[in-house]
Design a protein around this motif. Structure first.
Motif, PDB file in Angstrom:
ATOM      1  N   LEU A  28      73.224  18.805 -36.937  1.00 32.16           N
ATOM      2  CA  LEU A  28      71.868  19.313 -37.156  1.00 32.16           C
ATOM      3  C   LEU A  28      71.101  18.474 -38.175  1.00 32.16           C
ATOM      4  O   LEU A  28      71.573  18.229 -39.291  1.00 32.16           O
ATOM      5  CB  LEU A  28      71.935  20.766 -37.629  1.00 32.16           C
ATOM      6  CG  LEU A  28      70.602  21.482 -37.836  1.00 32.16           C
ATOM      7  CD1 LEU A  28      69.842  21.605 -36.513  1.00 32.16           C
ATOM      8  CD2 LEU A  28      70.829  22.859 -38.454  1.00 32.16           C
TER       9      LEU A  28
ATOM     10  N   GLN B  47      78.291  21.144 -33.790  1.00 32.94           N
ATOM     11  CA  GLN B  47      76.834  21.286 -33.669  1.00 32.94           C
ATOM     12  C   GLN B  47      76.178  21.422 -35.043  1.00 32.94           C
ATOM     13  O   GLN B  47      75.114  20.861 -35.298  1.00 32.94           O
ATOM     14  CB  GLN B  47      76.505  22.499 -32.796  1.00 32.94           C
ATOM     15  CG  GLN B  47      76.753  22.257 -31.316  1.00 32.94           C
ATOM     16  CD  GLN B  47      76.577  23.496 -30.467  1.00 32.94           C
ATOM     17  OE1 GLN B  47      76.815  24.610 -30.930  1.00 32.94           O
ATOM     18  NE2 GLN B  47      76.147  23.318 -29.232  1.00 32.94           N
TER      19      GLN B  47
ATOM     20  N   ASN C  81      71.271  19.269 -30.436  1.00 31.85           N
ATOM     21  CA  ASN C  81      71.248  20.315 -31.461  1.00 31.85           C
ATOM     22  C   ASN C  81      70.391  19.951 -32.674  1.00 31.85           C
ATOM     23  O   ASN C  81      70.813  20.079 -33.819  1.00 31.85           O
ATOM     24  CB  ASN C  81      72.675  20.639 -31.921  1.00 31.85           C
ATOM     25  CG  ASN C  81      72.743  21.982 -32.648  1.00 31.85           C
ATOM     26  OD1 ASN C  81      72.346  22.994 -32.092  1.00 31.85           O
ATOM     27  ND2 ASN C  81      73.220  21.987 -33.876  1.00 31.85           N
TER      28      ASN C  81
ATOM     29  N   SER D 172      80.994  24.477 -31.867  1.00 30.59           N
ATOM     30  CA  SER D 172      79.970  25.091 -32.721  1.00 30.59           C
ATOM     31  C   SER D 172      79.975  24.446 -34.105  1.00 30.59           C
ATOM     32  O   SER D 172      78.919  24.203 -34.695  1.00 30.59           O
ATOM     33  CB  SER D 172      80.212  26.602 -32.848  1.00 30.59           C
ATOM     34  OG  SER D 172      80.123  27.226 -31.589  1.00 30.59           O
TER      35      SER D 172
END
Length: 294
Positions: free
Chosen positions: A158, A154, A210, A151
């Motif tokens: 972005l 990710q 992502n 996470s």
């Protein structure tokens, strides 16, 4: 004429993404005459010859480019190293950092295979993490087995165009597969006899992950500084660059010069002695290479 971005290059063919479609293009002969090679990441203009093919007519100016791997217009570089298999190497990490800094890219350090390390190995790596974080680098200790780690990654990806770089076998492809299982990028087993990974990634390709674009690139274990000059090397070490203006002599290489603020900072433990040794090793390597003639 249409506009798009090269997202894949293989054997003289270039996949260009334009308005959600992929066109397989060749480069015009003029590029060969001008000794220009289209790169993954290039923004291009192309003539569409049928529903899925075309010819690249023009390449827009690049904000940056790398030679190994061959890719352009990147916004950040994630350097992947591992705690073990292969063992964590500061000199190899510093080589990657110098090459990324020389391109004025933002480097992020990922240290993988946390789950395979014992307590002593993890403690050793955490000491180095403190050193690199004090310099100002973002460092993440990760494992593909832990969803929380992915996470964090990710978020880093972005809205960025990211190149993954690192020694073969450190887990670049495994991390990307964990983020996006549909990629099914082939991963290589560590060669026990050679102590390094097999070269499993055969081409450069930008993939959407992502909300960003990510390149998985061929791993390699030898790096040189052909594009870095001796007087530029200090600028690729942030802790040296910040102290260089305090040196007595302009153009100080922080090696043999007197009243050098960088050498004083090493003595005062404001600069890591190991990092400084790497700087000197790299400086000697650059100074000893054969001169280039135009």
């Amino acid at each position: 004429m249409q506009e798009g971005r090269i997202v894949r290059a293989l054997s003289g063919f270039y996949d260009v993404k334009s308005e959600g479609q992929i066109f397989t293009c060749r480069g015009r002969g003029v590029f060969r005459k001008q000794k220009i090679t289209p790169l993954v990441g290039d923004f291009v203009h192309f003539d569409q010859t049928n529903e899925q093919e075309g010819y690249i007519i023009k390449i827009e100016p690049r904000t940056n480019e790398l030679i190994r791997p061959p890719i352009a217009n990147i916004t950040q570089a994630i350097i992947v190293t591992s705690v073990v298999e292969p063992d964590f190497s500061t000199i190899l990490l510093d080589r990657f950092l110098v090459l990324i800094e020389a391109k004025q890219l933002k480097p992020i350090i990922l240290i993988s295979k946390k789950d395979l390390a014992n307590e002593d190995q993890l403690n050793r790596v955490k000491e180095y993490i403190n050193i690199y974080e004090k310099i100002g680098y973002t460092v993440k200790l990760v494992s593909t087995k832990e969803r929380e780690n992915l996470s964090i990654l990710q978020e880093i990806l972005l809205d960025q165009v990211t190149v993954f770089a690192g020694q073969s076998g450190v887990g670049k492809s495994s991390l990307l597969n964990a983020l996006k299982p549909s990629l099914l990028i082939k991963t290589g087993e560590i060669s026990k006899s050679l102590g390094r990974g097999k070269h499993t990634t055969r081409h450069v390709e930008l993939v959407e992950i992502n909300g960003g674009l990510v390149a998985d690139t061929p791993g390699f274990s030898s790096l040189d500084f052909k594009e870095v000059e001796a007087n530029e090397l200090g600028m690729c070490f942030p802790e040296i660059e910040t102290r260089a203006p305090m040196c007595q002599f302009r153009g100080c290489l922080h090696d043999k010069e007197p009243k050098c603020a960088v050498k004083q900072a090493v003595e005062d433990e404001g600069i890591s002695n190991e990092r400084y040794k790497h700087y000197i090793n790299f400086l000697k390597e650059i100074q000893s290479r054969k001169p280039r003639y135009s």
